[in-house]
Design a protein around this motif. Structure first.
Motif, mmCIF file in Angstrom:
data_model
loop_
_atom_site.group_PDB
_atom_site.id
_atom_site.type_symbol
_atom_site.label_atom_id
_atom_site.label_comp_id
_atom_site.label_asym_id
_atom_site.label_seq_id
_atom_site.Cartn_x
_atom_site.Cartn_y
_atom_site.Cartn_z
ATOM 1 N N HIS A 16 -3.141 6.179 -8.318
ATOM 2 C CA HIS A 16 -1.734 6.468 -8.027
ATOM 3 C C HIS A 16 -0.806 5.490 -8.726
ATOM 4 O O HIS A 16 0.320 5.848 -9.102
ATOM 5 C CB HIS A 16 -1.484 6.477 -6.515
ATOM 6 C CG HIS A 16 -1.571 5.136 -5.865
ATOM 7 N ND1 HIS A 16 -2.768 4.531 -5.544
ATOM 8 C CD2 HIS A 16 -0.599 4.256 -5.476
ATOM 9 C CE1 HIS A 16 -2.529 3.359 -4.974
ATOM 10 N NE2 HIS A 16 -1.230 3.177 -4.919
ATOM 11 N N ILE A 17 -1.256 4.243 -8.935
ATOM 12 C CA ILE A 17 -0.438 3.274 -9.667
ATOM 13 C C ILE A 17 -0.357 3.671 -11.135
ATOM 14 O O ILE A 17 0.712 3.607 -11.756
ATOM 15 C CB ILE A 17 -1.021 1.861 -9.515
ATOM 16 C CG1 ILE A 17 -0.964 1.419 -8.045
ATOM 17 C CG2 ILE A 17 -0.274 0.877 -10.405
ATOM 18 C CD1 ILE A 17 0.415 1.343 -7.473
ATOM 19 N N PRO A 38 -8.073 -7.147 -7.361
ATOM 20 C CA PRO A 38 -7.279 -7.061 -6.132
ATOM 21 C C PRO A 38 -7.781 -8.013 -5.049
ATOM 22 O O PRO A 38 -8.950 -8.396 -5.008
ATOM 23 C CB PRO A 38 -7.505 -5.609 -5.707
ATOM 24 C CG PRO A 38 -8.890 -5.298 -6.195
ATOM 25 C CD PRO A 38 -9.067 -6.066 -7.478
ATOM 26 N N ASP A 53 -2.994 -10.060 -6.102
ATOM 27 C CA ASP A 53 -3.601 -9.194 -7.112
ATOM 28 C C ASP A 53 -3.306 -9.768 -8.488
ATOM 29 O O ASP A 53 -2.198 -10.256 -8.747
ATOM 30 C CB ASP A 53 -3.051 -7.771 -7.014
ATOM 31 C CG ASP A 53 -3.374 -7.103 -5.690
ATOM 32 O OD1 ASP A 53 -4.318 -7.556 -5.014
ATOM 33 O OD2 ASP A 53 -2.668 -6.129 -5.332
ATOM 34 N N ARG A 74 2.238 -5.372 -2.127
ATOM 35 C CA ARG A 74 1.842 -5.517 -3.524
ATOM 36 C C ARG A 74 1.648 -4.148 -4.199
ATOM 37 O O ARG A 74 1.138 -4.083 -5.316
ATOM 38 C CB ARG A 74 0.543 -6.327 -3.621
ATOM 39 C CG ARG A 74 0.635 -7.682 -2.952
ATOM 40 C CD ARG A 74 -0.585 -8.555 -3.185
ATOM 41 N NE ARG A 74 -1.852 -7.924 -2.830
ATOM 42 C CZ ARG A 74 -2.305 -7.772 -1.582
ATOM 43 N NH1 ARG A 74 -1.574 -8.191 -0.555
ATOM 44 N NH2 ARG A 74 -3.468 -7.194 -1.367
ATOM 45 N N GLY A 75 2.032 -3.077 -3.509
ATOM 46 C CA GLY A 75 1.890 -1.742 -4.088
ATOM 47 C C GLY A 75 3.166 -1.293 -4.757
ATOM 48 O O GLY A 75 3.762 -2.008 -5.555
ATOM 49 N N PHE A 76 3.606 -0.085 -4.391
ATOM 50 C CA PHE A 76 4.828 0.463 -4.980
ATOM 51 C C PHE A 76 6.044 -0.293 -4.462
ATOM 52 O O PHE A 76 6.125 -0.587 -3.267
ATOM 53 C CB PHE A 76 4.937 1.946 -4.604
ATOM 54 C CG PHE A 76 6.175 2.608 -5.135
ATOM 55 C CD1 PHE A 76 6.222 3.055 -6.439
ATOM 56 C CD2 PHE A 76 7.297 2.768 -4.339
ATOM 57 C CE1 PHE A 76 7.363 3.665 -6.937
ATOM 58 C CE2 PHE A 76 8.446 3.375 -4.831
ATOM 59 C CZ PHE A 76 8.476 3.823 -6.131
ATOM 60 N N ALA A 79 3.639 -2.978 -8.166
ATOM 61 C CA ALA A 79 2.412 -2.855 -8.950
ATOM 62 C C ALA A 79 2.660 -2.169 -10.295
ATOM 63 O O ALA A 79 2.287 -2.702 -11.347
ATOM 64 C CB ALA A 79 1.336 -2.136 -8.141
ATOM 65 N N GLY A 198 2.383 -0.360 3.749
ATOM 66 C CA GLY A 198 1.978 0.848 3.036
ATOM 67 C C GLY A 198 3.077 1.888 3.013
ATOM 68 O O GLY A 198 3.939 1.930 3.886
#
Length: 572
Positions: A16-17, A38, A53, A74-76, A79, A198
């Motif tokens: 997805h990233i 990660p 990460d 650390r996601g959207f 990232a 999340g």
């Protein structure tokens, strides 16, 4: 040397990233395939585990490192925007969750651990075989604040910073002009509490706040009304509401503005004319300028959010050029001037030797019939008044918001309200070009002593549409800044941010004056009670007396030279 064999735990970024990365347009082509590690554990000084990460190019060679520290996970969007894009351009990217967020140990506590945790992370970097000693930092909003925290005692490896729509003063963020910034505080708190958990939980939280938003903003006391919209109590939000004064010991250490006064780390600052961090960014730039620090400024036609969305191609190019120049000895991406600003009205970018440029202060005087005059009236006009009723607060329209319709908006309906005074020039016979800080100097009385003064500069086109340019608010309290009715008027200056704006010939310049902009700012209850516990509403009568005047920084004819280039249209 950096090779894939040195990273046994490396893998491709999640699908997805990678998919999100492909949605970016207008960016330079990637130079390297990448991988990432990660969930690395970086020990803080007190032993707390800071989850991290590591993104890196799949290529041999030495590459500089970028440190990104975030309380929002650390996601959207971090990232793809930082981890993937900058690794593809030849950087190690270390993306870390601040303590108490995103799985990191310890308890999140606004500002109090950022400097120590940043230093501990640099200590960890020194022990990594791929770390070359060339370190930069980058990040937006609170991710800019943590950069200032690290720069308070900068490690010798720190060679460049890129602060995007970032802030340095948390009290000033919560209480600009002395009023509680309700709209942006609720949005920020929601993000800090939920985004690091999340995307599904973040979206659920955003929808909950949206459902409860109007009820929160209309219910007293605010100290408990917010709970339904955020899904529970938020200690740092309650503490911010409970401590409105900047001198309160609660805020000790929260203002990092002095860091820029002695900094030697080359720093790039990026903001937008309707960014909630605009004023703080320009304060940062001024301090860097006075310190003689290597610096760069980009101001686009953006809000806090759109700078990192619609503005991302320009923001990424500016950031990449700065980092390559100072970490890779490649100055090819730097412009020759220190400042570049988007000029609304002309829809053009303007390169400037510095900010603010030399201008001439033009004064426009408020007349009693609602006009703005280029010279002081010969006969003092009678005072003009409005009644501010916190039970029916003057609404906020456009400007620097985090939610809703931010940026440039039509103010015509707002100006039709009885609690909004307007003062307008005759149609301009020639263009007027603004470059710099705008302000209004008023002489004010009020019957209660407790009121806010909200001032806004607008551009009225030949169809009568009034569009906001910049604005500011100041909270008045009994004493020298708030004379009561019957006393000599108090001199009140309201800074209205800065602007780069061209008023075309035939347009008119307009000044709005009112008692608030709700829910951007929590309404002034009129009682002097603290914002967290106030339960009573008391209307206020506010009068403006002669002489009161608008102060505009007007650029000379050289401003209209060929230096400007076509740019993106402002958000309207």
């Amino acid at each position: 040397m950096t090779t894939t064999t040195q990273h046994a735990s490396a893998k491709q970024p999640p699908l997805h990233i990678r998919a999100l990365r492909r949605t970016f347009r207008g960016l330079p082509p990637k130079l390297h395939d990448i991988a990432y590690e990660p969930g690395l554990v970086v020990p803080a000084a007190d032993g707390s585990a800071l989850l991290t990460d590591h993104y890196f190019p799949l290529a041999e060679g030495d590459f500089p490192t970028l440190l990104v520290r975030s309380p929002y996970g650390r996601g959207f969007p971090w990232a793809p925007m930082y981890g993937v894009l900058f690794a593809e351009q030849g950087f190690h990217v270390v993306l870390q969750s601040c303590r108490g967020t995103g799985g990191s140990g310890g308890t999140f506590d606004l500002w109090r651990h950022e400097a120590a945790d940043g230093r501990a992370t640099v200590d960890w970097l020194r022990r990594q075989p791929w770390f070359t000693g060339a370190l930069g930092t980058i990040g937006a909003s609170y991710l800019g604040y943590v950069q200032w925290a690290l720069a308070a005692d900068p490690p010798p490896e720190l060679r460049a910073m890129v602060i995007q729509v970032g802030l340095h003063d948390l009290h000033g963020y919560f209480h600009p002009g002395g009023a509680f910034a309700l709209e942006r505080t609720l949005a920020t708190s929601m993000g800090m509490v939920h985004q690091h958990r999340g995307m599904p939980r973040f979206l659920q939280a955003a929808l909950r706040l949206q459902r409860h938003f109007r009820t929160i903003t209309r219910t007293l006391p605010l100290g408990t009304a917010y709970v339904s919209g955020l899904g529970g109590r938020v200690p740092f939000l309650e503490e911010a509401m409970a401590h409105p004064e900047p001198e309160d010991t609660h805020w000790h250490g929260a203002d990092l503005g002095s860091v820029a006064e002695n900094l030697r780390v080359p720093t790039s600052l990026i903001t937008g004319w309707h960014d909630v961090a605009l004023d703080q960014t320009l304060q940062q730039y001024d301090r860097l300028r006075r310190a003689g620090c290597d610096r760069s400024l980009l101001v686009g036609p953006w809000t806090h959010n759109s700078a990192m969305q619609q503005g991302w191609p320009e923001v990424f190019a500016e950031s990449l050029g700065w980092l390559r120049a100072h970490l890779c000895d490649d100055p090819s991406g730097l412009r020759t001037t220190k400042a570049r600003v988007h000029v609304a009205g002309r829809q053009a970018w303007q390169d400037l030797p510095d900010w603010p440029p030399a201008t001439t202060a033009h004064h426009w005087y408020l007349d009693g019939d609602g006009t703005l005059l280029p010279r002081m009236p010969e006969n003092a006009p009678a005072p003009v008044s409005f009644r501010y009723d916190p039970a029916d607060p003057t609404p906020s329209v456009g400007g620097p918001l985090l939610s809703g319709k931010a940026g440039y908006q039509d103010n015509t309906a707002l100006e039709a309200r009885d609690d909004v005074l307007t003062f307008t020039t005759a149609p301009l016979t020639e263009p007027v070009h603004l470059l710099g800080p705008v302000g209004v100097e008023l002489r004010v009385t009020t019957d209660t002593g407790h009121t806010d003064v909200f001032a806004r500069l607008c551009d009225v086109d030949d169809r009568g549409r009034s569009t906001n340019v910049c604005d500011g608010l100041r909270r008045l309290r009994p004493g020298p800044t708030a004379a009561t009715t019957g006393a000599a008027p108090a001199a009140v200056t309201v800074p209205m941010s800065s602007a780069a704006y061209s008023f075309p010939a035939g347009h008119r310049i307009r000044l709005q004056v009112s008692g608030g902009a709700h829910p951007r700012f929590a309404r002034n209850t009129g009682t002097g009670e603290p914002p967290a516990t106030a339960t009573r509403l008391l209307p206020a009568e506010v009068s403006l007396h002669h002489p009161s005047r608008l102060v505009l920084p007007v650029a000379g004819e050289e401003f209209t030279d060929a230096n400007g280039a076509d740019g993106a249209n402002p958000e309207r």
